[in-house]
Design a protein around this motif. Structure first.
Motif, short mmCIF file in Angstrom:
data_model
loop_
_atom_site.label_atom_id
_atom_site.label_comp_id
_atom_site.label_asym_id
_atom_site.label_seq_id
_atom_site.Cartn_x
_atom_site.Cartn_y
_atom_site.Cartn_z
N LEU A 34 -3.83 0.35 -8.66
CA LEU A 34 -4.17 -1.01 -8.25
C LEU A 34 -3.73 -1.28 -6.82
N VAL A 35 -2.56 -0.80 -6.46
CA VAL A 35 -2.04 -1.01 -5.11
C VAL A 35 -2.92 -0.33 -4.07
N VAL A 36 -3.34 0.90 -4.37
CA VAL A 36 -4.23 1.61 -3.45
C VAL A 36 -5.55 0.87 -3.31
N GLY A 37 -6.11 0.42 -4.42
CA GLY A 37 -7.36 -0.33 -4.36
C GLY A 37 -7.25 -1.57 -3.50
N THR A 38 -6.14 -2.29 -3.64
CA THR A 38 -5.93 -3.50 -2.85
C THR A 38 -5.73 -3.17 -1.38
N ALA A 39 -4.89 -2.17 -1.11
CA ALA A 39 -4.59 -1.80 0.28
C ALA A 39 -5.85 -1.34 1.00
N ASN A 40 -6.65 -0.52 0.36
CA ASN A 40 -7.87 -0.03 1.00
C ASN A 40 -8.90 -1.15 1.18
N ALA A 41 -8.78 -2.22 0.39
CA ALA A 41 -9.67 -3.37 0.56
C ALA A 41 -9.19 -4.31 1.66
N GLY A 42 -8.02 -4.03 2.23
CA GLY A 42 -7.50 -4.84 3.32
C GLY A 42 -6.49 -5.88 2.92
N GLY A 43 -6.16 -5.96 1.62
CA GLY A 43 -5.14 -6.89 1.16
C GLY A 43 -3.78 -6.22 1.12
N LEU A 44 -2.78 -6.98 0.69
CA LEU A 44 -1.43 -6.44 0.56
C LEU A 44 -1.17 -6.14 -0.90
N GLY A 45 -1.18 -4.86 -1.25
CA GLY A 45 -0.87 -4.44 -2.61
C GLY A 45 0.63 -4.25 -2.76
N ILE A 46 1.16 -4.69 -3.90
CA ILE A 46 2.61 -4.61 -4.12
C ILE A 46 2.89 -3.87 -5.42
N LEU A 47 3.62 -2.76 -5.33
CA LEU A 47 4.04 -2.00 -6.49
C LEU A 47 5.09 -2.78 -7.27
N ALA A 48 4.98 -2.76 -8.60
CA ALA A 48 5.99 -3.39 -9.44
C ALA A 48 7.02 -2.34 -9.85
N ILE A 61 5.56 5.55 -4.94
CA ILE A 61 5.46 5.30 -3.50
C ILE A 61 4.74 6.46 -2.81
N LEU A 62 5.13 7.67 -3.16
CA LEU A 62 4.52 8.84 -2.55
C LEU A 62 3.04 8.96 -2.91
N GLU A 63 2.69 8.58 -4.13
CA GLU A 63 1.29 8.62 -4.54
C GLU A 63 0.45 7.63 -3.74
N VAL A 64 0.99 6.41 -3.57
CA VAL A 64 0.26 5.41 -2.78
C VAL A 64 0.07 5.91 -1.36
N LYS A 65 1.13 6.45 -0.77
CA LYS A 65 1.04 6.93 0.61
C LYS A 65 0.05 8.08 0.76
N SER A 66 -0.12 8.87 -0.30
CA SER A 66 -1.05 10.00 -0.23
C SER A 66 -2.51 9.54 -0.34
N ARG A 67 -2.73 8.30 -0.83
CA ARG A 67 -4.09 7.84 -1.08
C ARG A 67 -4.55 6.71 -0.15
N THR A 68 -3.64 6.21 0.69
CA THR A 68 -4.03 5.19 1.66
C THR A 68 -3.11 5.25 2.87
N ASP A 69 -3.67 4.89 4.02
CA ASP A 69 -2.84 4.79 5.22
C ASP A 69 -2.58 3.33 5.58
N GLN A 70 -2.92 2.44 4.64
CA GLN A 70 -2.74 1.01 4.87
C GLN A 70 -1.36 0.54 4.41
N PRO A 71 -0.86 -0.58 4.96
CA PRO A 71 0.45 -1.09 4.55
C PRO A 71 0.44 -1.53 3.08
N PHE A 72 1.59 -1.41 2.44
CA PHE A 72 1.75 -1.91 1.08
C PHE A 72 3.20 -2.32 0.88
N GLY A 73 3.49 -2.92 -0.26
CA GLY A 73 4.84 -3.38 -0.52
C GLY A 73 5.35 -2.92 -1.88
N VAL A 74 6.63 -3.19 -2.12
CA VAL A 74 7.26 -2.91 -3.41
C VAL A 74 8.03 -4.15 -3.83
N ASN A 75 7.83 -4.55 -5.08
CA ASN A 75 8.58 -5.68 -5.62
C ASN A 75 9.85 -5.16 -6.29
#
Length: 360
Positions: A34-48, A61-75
């Motif tokens: 879900l985070v990757v989908g949001t990040a690639n869409a231009g929104g801010l995806g946040i891992l729970a 975290i490593l999986e998200v970084k491997s699938r997008t170069d967009q910013p994301f967050g962690v809750n």
């Protein structure tokens, strides 16, 4: 092809995202997919991360970084025994945003900011916003009573302006948002963006079982209830048969399944009894929870997992915002974010045209 940036707000500037739309950090729901989908869409995806063990969080975290170069967050849980170690993990892997369900300590905020990480706690009252702002938080997220999961009683339309009046840092509004009209309204109030939980849960990128998503879509606006019988704190969820039974059952009748699920959570999380005790002491100190409430709180993750991951609605609870009653589709994250942003721009332009028409 995702929509190019058409709205610039303090949120897009601080987080480095194209659109002022946040996918909130929902336990068991906001995973890498879900985070990757949001990040690639231009929104801010946040891992729970609250429902993840430490090693599991690093893998996510490593999986998200491997699938997008967009910013994301962690809750993060500010009251977790290993909160400091988890913050070090964000620093190590260059995560852009740290969001918190409760106010993190001043030194924790400073440590994250020293490494260029945007800090955004969630708050439920203006005084809480003032406190974290004075400690150096970059932004805050508010959630009105319409929101799902743990929630307060003040609606977004009252909470948002009161927090905006109280602080000078950016405010992201959550609770009751699902489309571009909501984003336009929030920006008009003075917010820097919106956060959406239930709307992102009900997307094709969400890993929630399809049968459970269809169950969500079958509910109307009166289909949720706020109860403290699940974990001792006000919690908005779907009004399922299980929740109705929990609402009507006695404390003694709930004791055995509560203890069983606490043991399951201990095994799943890898936490020791000492870790659980430390978390419990922190809850008691920071939130004033009673022993009974702390026992229920340890029970909640497994009840949510049963419904949101295993698809067993007879044994699990389903957190949900009131917006569930106005949703009828399952878009991709890209379709959702593009639609929200495009609609918001149309409504903002319409508002501007009204001003011109009355010669203001």
């Amino acid at each position: 092809m995702t929509t190019a940036q058409v709205l610039r707000t303090p949120l897009t500037e601080l987080a480095g995202v194209r659109h002022p739309v946040v996918q909130t950090g929902m336990g068991w729901v906001a995973g890498p997919r879900l985070v990757v989908g949001t990040a690639n869409a231009g929104g801010l995806g946040i891992l729970a991360s609250a429902t993840m063990g430490f090693e599991e969080l690093e893998r996510a975290i490593l999986e998200v970084k491997s699938r997008t170069d967009q910013p994301f967050g962690v809750n993060l849980r500010a009251d977790a025994a290993d909160a400091g170690d988890r913050c070090d993990l964000l620093i190590k892997h260059g995560v852009k945003v740290a969001s918190f369900a409760l106010a993190p300590k001043k030194d924790l905020i400073a440590r994250l900011k020293d490494h260029g990480i945007m800090v955004m706690p969630s708050v439920g009252l203006p005084r809480h916003a003032e406190k974290v702002a004075s400690w150096g938080a970059d932004a805050v997220m508010i959630q009105g009573g319409e929101g799902g999961g743990h929630t307060g009683s003040v609606p977004t339309t009252l909470l948002l302006p009161s927090v905006l009046d109280a602080v000078d840092i950016p405010v992201v509004a959550a609770g009751g948002f699902f489309d571009g009209r909501g984003l336009a309204a929030a920006l008009s109030y003075g917010a820097a963006g919106i956060g959406m939980g239930t709307r992102f849960l009900l997307t094709r990128d969400s890993a929630v079982p399809d049968a459970v998503k269809q169950l969500y879509l079958s509910y109307d606006v009166n289909g949720t209830v706020v109860t403290d019988k699940v974990d001792g704190m006000p919690h908005r969820m779907l009004r399922t048969e299980l929740v109705e039974e929990i609402e009507e059952s006695s404390r003694l009748k709930r004791l055995t399944p509560t203890l069983r699920r606490t043991l399951e959570f201990k095994k799943m999380s890898g936490m020791s009894w000492l870790d659980l005790a430390r978390d419990g002491r922190t809850m008691k100190k920071t939130q004033g929870r009673s022993l009974a409430q702390m026992s229920l709180a340890a029970n909640t993750p497994m009840m949510l997992k049963a419904g949101l991951v295993d698809g067993d609605t007879s044994a699990g609870v389903l957190a949900s915002g009131q917006v569930v009653g106005v949703l009828d589709d399952l878009p991709s994250c890209e379709e959702l974010v593009d639609r929200v942003v495009t609609e918001a721009v149309d409504h903002l332009r319409g508002a501007h045209e009204m001003l011109v028409a009355i010669d203001v």
